[in-house]
Write an enzyme that holds these catalytic residues in place. Structure first.
Site, PDB file in Angstrom:
ATOM      1  CG  HIS A  48      27.130  39.536   3.156  1.00  0.00           C
ATOM      2  ND1 HIS A  48      27.095  40.734   2.456  1.00  0.00           N
ATOM      3  CD2 HIS A  48      28.247  38.896   2.706  1.00  0.00           C
ATOM      4  CE1 HIS A  48      28.142  40.819   1.658  1.00  0.00           C
ATOM      5  NE2 HIS A  48      28.858  39.714   1.768  1.00  0.00           N
ATOM      6  CG  ASP A  74      26.026  43.715   4.518  1.00  0.00           C
ATOM      7  OD1 ASP A  74      25.869  42.482   4.588  1.00  0.00           O
ATOM      8  OD2 ASP A  74      27.112  44.274   4.777  1.00  0.00           O
ATOM      9  CD  GLU A  82      31.107  40.094   4.680  1.00  0.00           C
ATOM     10  OE1 GLU A  82      32.165  39.460   4.633  1.00  0.00           O
ATOM     11  OE2 GLU A  82      30.854  41.051   3.904  1.00  0.00           O
ATOM     12  CD  GLU A  83      30.792  43.865   1.937  1.00  0.00           C
ATOM     13  OE1 GLU A  83      31.953  44.046   2.360  1.00  0.00           O
ATOM     14  OE2 GLU A  83      30.529  43.164   0.956  1.00  0.00           O
ATOM     15  CG  ASP A 100      30.944  36.739   0.890  1.00  0.00           C
ATOM     16  OD1 ASP A 100      30.865  37.336  -0.196  1.00  0.00           O
ATOM     17  OD2 ASP A 100      31.117  37.332   1.969  1.00  0.00           O
TER      18      ASP A 100
END
Length: 466
Positions: free
Chosen positions: A87, A89, A152-153, A176
């Site tokens: 990701h 973001d 994702e956050e 991640d």
């Protein structure tokens, strides 16, 4: 065929560092206040996605952009598809940085920037692993879909949209988390606990927290000086700071209002014990003042049932599992004013519970005026057996590049895209013993470990697709 993966990475090290620097320069936190039809999550996440895809196009890969919220890089041949999910973001930068969080700074072998370790650095390290395989023209029998999300956050809007429009692989990993491998992820759920507010009390406002998945680093409160003497308040606050040397704080008066700010330490909500929760500490201080009834209920609840209780015992949800470990809870977003008091808690839980059982347990511990409701993100626990060939292949690649035969796959409280896949895990890029700086001020990645991770990823990906 014997391939010196680390040599291949070293030949591309400058290029990798330049690409990471370019990507982390983009402020790609979710920004729906400035969303448009072309940029549903705001311009930043879309720009980061386009930049990543642009790097892949530069290197000769086929790419696909899904509505500026997700993307795919394609490689290989065959009917079977392996997924790599990353990701672009980031969480908000928050206070406390020594450098500009979106101007990458290299110091003492570390690259400092928001997203350096979560997840732009690791994502590009995995991408370079794939790039090396392509440039060496190695024979492969499977396809890789390198899938990039942009939310994702928060609520996983991008990856959920991808799954609506595209077919998701069943097997793969997300770069991640940590090495040697994360084969289990606890369930994740957030709840909002609500209380009555008050316009007649001592605390005119109380505010802390940015996201459910972050332990709040700072907290503020406005105090009505008609209800408490300024000198008395200042003296009490100074005494409180002296009793808690890990905290920093200021108090400033203007007219009949005193503004208090308290600074703790941010951390990822999956490990709330690594942070210093400014919100709950400030609530403890405020609870020492003369308060109205509604204020007493709210701040007393925080102090007695949430402060320093990372296991959820105070709200009746303490739990553990032999494989998945213990439940953790973080009080992450807290507000109190004339209208209401609210607390968003983020829970990472092992198998045996779900959102309904947790909600019921919490409700049973609330005062009569309190209520609880689901707040956004909700994922059940995920687990892949450590003996599965996917896990074994990835761990073996890690071991061969590090010599580490002591550390084994384990479960974390974090939530990665790996849990989306039927047989998916998280794999790197943190090494055992590394400082976890995800979601903290002065986030960084060590450059030599970024390069080592890229070599591990190249080796591991090739094992999966050759």
């Amino acid at each position: 065929m014997s391939i010196d993966w680390e040599k291949e990475v070293s030949l591309r090290s400058d290029e990798l560092i330049n690409d990471v620097s370019e990507l982390v320069s983009i402020n790609s936190q979710r920004d729906v206040e400035h969303k448009t039809s072309d940029y549903p999550l705001g311009p930043g996440p879309a720009k980061a996605l386009k930049t990543f895809l642009g790097m892949a196009e530069r290197d000769g890969f086929t790419t696909k952009n899904i509505e500026n919220v997700a993307g795919r890089i394609e490689f290989g041949e065959g009917s079977e598809v392996i997924g790599i999910l990353s990701h672009v973001d980031v969480v908000p930068e928050g206070p406390g940085w020594d450098t500009n969080p979106f101007k990458p700074t290299i110091k003492d072998g570390k690259l400092y920037a928001r997203g350096a370790s979560d997840d732009k650095g690791p994502g590009l390290a995995a991408y370079y692993g794939l790039k090396i395989i392509k440039e060496l023209k190695l024979p492969v029998s499977k396809k890789i879909h390198f899938i990039i999300g942009t939310d994702e956050e928060s609520d996983w809007v991008g990856i959920n949209r991808y799954m609506e429009l595209e077919e998701m692989p069943e097997v793969g990993f997300s770069p991640d988390a940590e090495f040697p491998a994360i084969n289990g992820e606890k369930g994740i759920v957030s709840f909002e606990i609500n209380f009555a507010g008050s316009d007649k009390g001592t605390v005119k406002s109380f505010d802390s927290g940015l996201r459910p998945n972050m332990v709040p680093q700072s907290a503020t409160a406005d105090i009505d000086l008609n209800k408490v003497q300024n000198d008395e308040l200042s003296s009490k606050f100074e005494e409180f700071l002296n009793s808690n040397p890990s905290l920093k704080g200021t108090i400033e008066s203007e007219g009949d209002v005193a503004h208090i700010e308290l600074i703790g330490k941010a951390s990822h909500a999956m490990a709330p014990f690594n942070g210093i929760n400014a919100a709950t500490y400030l609530a403890v201080f405020l609870n020492s003042l003369e308060l109205a009834d509604e204020e007493k209920v709210y701040f007393n609840f925080i102090e007695k049932q949430l402060h320093m209780d990372f296991a959820g015992k105070g709200i009746g949800i303490e739990a553990s599992d032999e494989v998945m470990g213990e439940l953790t809870v973080s009080a992450s977003i807290l507000k109190f004013d004339a209208k209401e008091g609210s607390i968003v808690i983020n829970i990472r839980y092992p198998k045996g519970d779900d959102d309904k059982t947790l909600s019921s347990k919490i409700a049973a511990t609330l005062p009569e005026s309190g209520s609880v409701k689901l707040y956004g993100y909700n994922e059940m626990p995920h687990f892949v057996d450590a003996n599965d060939p996917l896990v074994q292949n990835l761990v073996q690649a890690y071991r061969e590049h590090t010599g580490d035969v002591e550390n084994n796959p384990y479960t974390i409280g974090g939530g990665t895209y790996g849990r989306i896949l039927k047989k998916g895990i998280a794999f790197g890029a943190m090494f055992p013993g590394d400082e976890n700086v995800m979601h903290q001020a002065n986030e960084y990645i060590e450059i030599d470990k970024l390069l080592k991770a890229a070599a591990i990823y190249a080796d591991a990906i090739y094992r999966l697709i050759k």
